[in-house]
Design a protein around this motif. Structure first.
Motif, mmCIF file in Angstrom:
data_model
loop_
_atom_site.group_PDB
_atom_site.id
_atom_site.type_symbol
_atom_site.label_atom_id
_atom_site.label_comp_id
_atom_site.label_asym_id
_atom_site.label_seq_id
_atom_site.Cartn_x
_atom_site.Cartn_y
_atom_site.Cartn_z
ATOM 1 N N SER A 18 0.902 -1.543 0.269
ATOM 2 C CA SER A 18 0.095 0.244 0.173
ATOM 3 C C SER A 18 0.752 1.318 0.466
ATOM 4 O O SER A 18 1.436 1.397 0.101
ATOM 5 N N HIS A 31 -2.060 5.043 2.754
ATOM 6 C CA HIS A 31 -2.889 4.992 2.225
ATOM 7 C C HIS A 31 -3.703 3.618 2.451
ATOM 8 O O HIS A 31 -3.618 2.543 1.523
ATOM 9 N N TRP A 32 -4.932 3.053 3.243
ATOM 10 C CA TRP A 32 -6.201 2.274 3.168
ATOM 11 C C TRP A 32 -7.004 2.907 3.164
ATOM 12 O O TRP A 32 -7.959 3.427 4.012
ATOM 13 N N LYS A 33 -8.210 1.707 2.278
ATOM 14 C CA LYS A 33 -9.262 2.197 1.814
ATOM 15 C C LYS A 33 -9.930 3.932 1.889
ATOM 16 O O LYS A 33 -11.527 4.488 2.061
ATOM 17 N N GLY A 34 -8.940 4.799 1.084
ATOM 18 C CA GLY A 34 -8.845 5.483 0.686
ATOM 19 C C GLY A 34 -8.218 6.817 1.917
ATOM 20 O O GLY A 34 -8.595 7.995 1.458
ATOM 21 N N ILE A 42 -4.839 0.419 11.465
ATOM 22 C CA ILE A 42 -5.342 -0.460 11.014
ATOM 23 C C ILE A 42 -5.496 -1.291 11.413
ATOM 24 O O ILE A 42 -5.744 -2.707 11.566
ATOM 25 N N GLU A 49 -13.308 -5.576 14.504
ATOM 26 C CA GLU A 49 -14.168 -6.222 13.023
ATOM 27 C C GLU A 49 -14.378 -8.106 13.757
ATOM 28 O O GLU A 49 -15.487 -8.476 13.325
ATOM 29 N N SER A 140 -17.310 4.711 6.499
ATOM 30 C CA SER A 140 -16.802 4.080 5.330
ATOM 31 C C SER A 140 -16.093 2.651 5.729
ATOM 32 O O SER A 140 -15.828 1.621 5.771
ATOM 33 N N ILE A 141 -14.993 3.167 7.134
ATOM 34 C CA ILE A 141 -14.322 1.973 7.900
ATOM 35 C C ILE A 141 -15.020 1.874 8.929
ATOM 36 O O ILE A 141 -14.604 0.615 9.634
ATOM 37 N N GLU A 144 -19.477 -2.906 9.605
ATOM 38 C CA GLU A 144 -20.351 -2.955 8.806
ATOM 39 C C GLU A 144 -21.803 -3.635 9.651
ATOM 40 O O GLU A 144 -22.948 -3.442 10.243
ATOM 41 N N GLU A 204 -18.683 11.623 4.635
ATOM 42 C CA GLU A 204 -19.301 10.401 4.271
ATOM 43 C C GLU A 204 -20.475 10.883 5.485
ATOM 44 O O GLU A 204 -21.457 10.069 5.207
#
Length: 240
Positions: A18, A31-34, A42, A49, A140-141, A144, A204
């Motif tokens: 990355s 730079h991870w997931k934008g 991270i 998660e 976004s990070i 879910e 976001e």
């Protein structure tokens, strides 16, 4: 209970390819997931998660750094502790005015720093309901299962110029004047700052403001109309 990041170096080996920048002495961003994040952060996100089981009654106070995080925590503590069902702090303290004896950051831990990760200090299983956590993670990070849990998310934003100036003073004290004010401003505009880009982070959550479980407020709104802003926040948190 949160646990340390066992084997996390292997789990994050995919980050080797990355994009990276050396931001300050001994500080690397990936730079991870934008977004530009530190590798240890991270690792903590991956632990969240895998291990965090959010409850519908949980409250998540989200913000970009230096946008009013401590103020939002203080307001939330005041609202919850003065509600008819007294809020108990993570250490079991139920005194009338918690803020007279504690800094807001002592009472509401960061999800990705103090409750999960390699140096966690808070056992979430001991936090009474409603559990309140703080985070600087972009929407976004967020895992879910956090978004789908029904827990409430409060986001505070701030004028970008004031955010930058506050950040400049904070990082100047933390890292020293390794670059000029002008260089730091250029970094901020390009988004190469902790958790940056700032504008993407705010956007976001702004896009989620119509979600019934998301409350969006600005630092400026709280200053200009504190009574109505606090009333709206209290209603969102389910308090009188």
């Amino acid at each position: 209970m949160a646990t340390s990041a066992q084997g996390s170096d292997e789990e994050t080996s995919f980050l080797d390819d990355s994009p990276k920048v050396e931001w300050r002495p001994s500080t690397t961003f990936v730079h991870w997931k934008g977004f530009w994040l530190m590798p240890d952060l991270i690792k903590s996100i991956m632990i969240i998660e895998n291990q965090f089981k959010p409850l519908p009654s949980d409250i998540l106070l989200a913000s970009y750094p230096k946008t009013g995080t401590t103020w939002l925590k203080a307001l939330s503590i005041s609202i919850l502790s003065h509600n008819s069902k007294a809020w108990i702090s993570p250490d079991g303290d139920a005194q009338a005015d918690l803020l007279q004896a504690h800094n807001p950051n002592e009472l509401i831990p960061f999800l990705e720093m103090e409750t999960f990760g390699e140096n966690w200090s808070q056992n979430i299983n001991k936090v009474p309901s409603p559990r309140v956590f703080s985070t600087h993670l972009p929407y976004s990070i967020l895992p879910e299962h956090v978004k789908n849990s029904g827990c409430r998310v409060v986001y505070i934003s701030r004028n970008p110029a004031d955010t930058f100036v506050s950040s400049w003073h904070f990082y100047f004290k933390k890292f020293g004047a390794s670059i000029s004010f002008e260089e730091a401003f250029d970094e901020f505009c390009r988004g190469v700052v902790p958790g940056g880009p700032f504008f993407d982070h705010v956007l976001e959550y702004w896009k989620e403001r119509k979600n019934k479980n998301v409350f969006f407020v600005t630092y400026e709104e709280l200053k200009e109309n504190p009574k109505e802003s606090v009333r709206s926040l209290a209603e969102f948190l389910g308090c009188s």
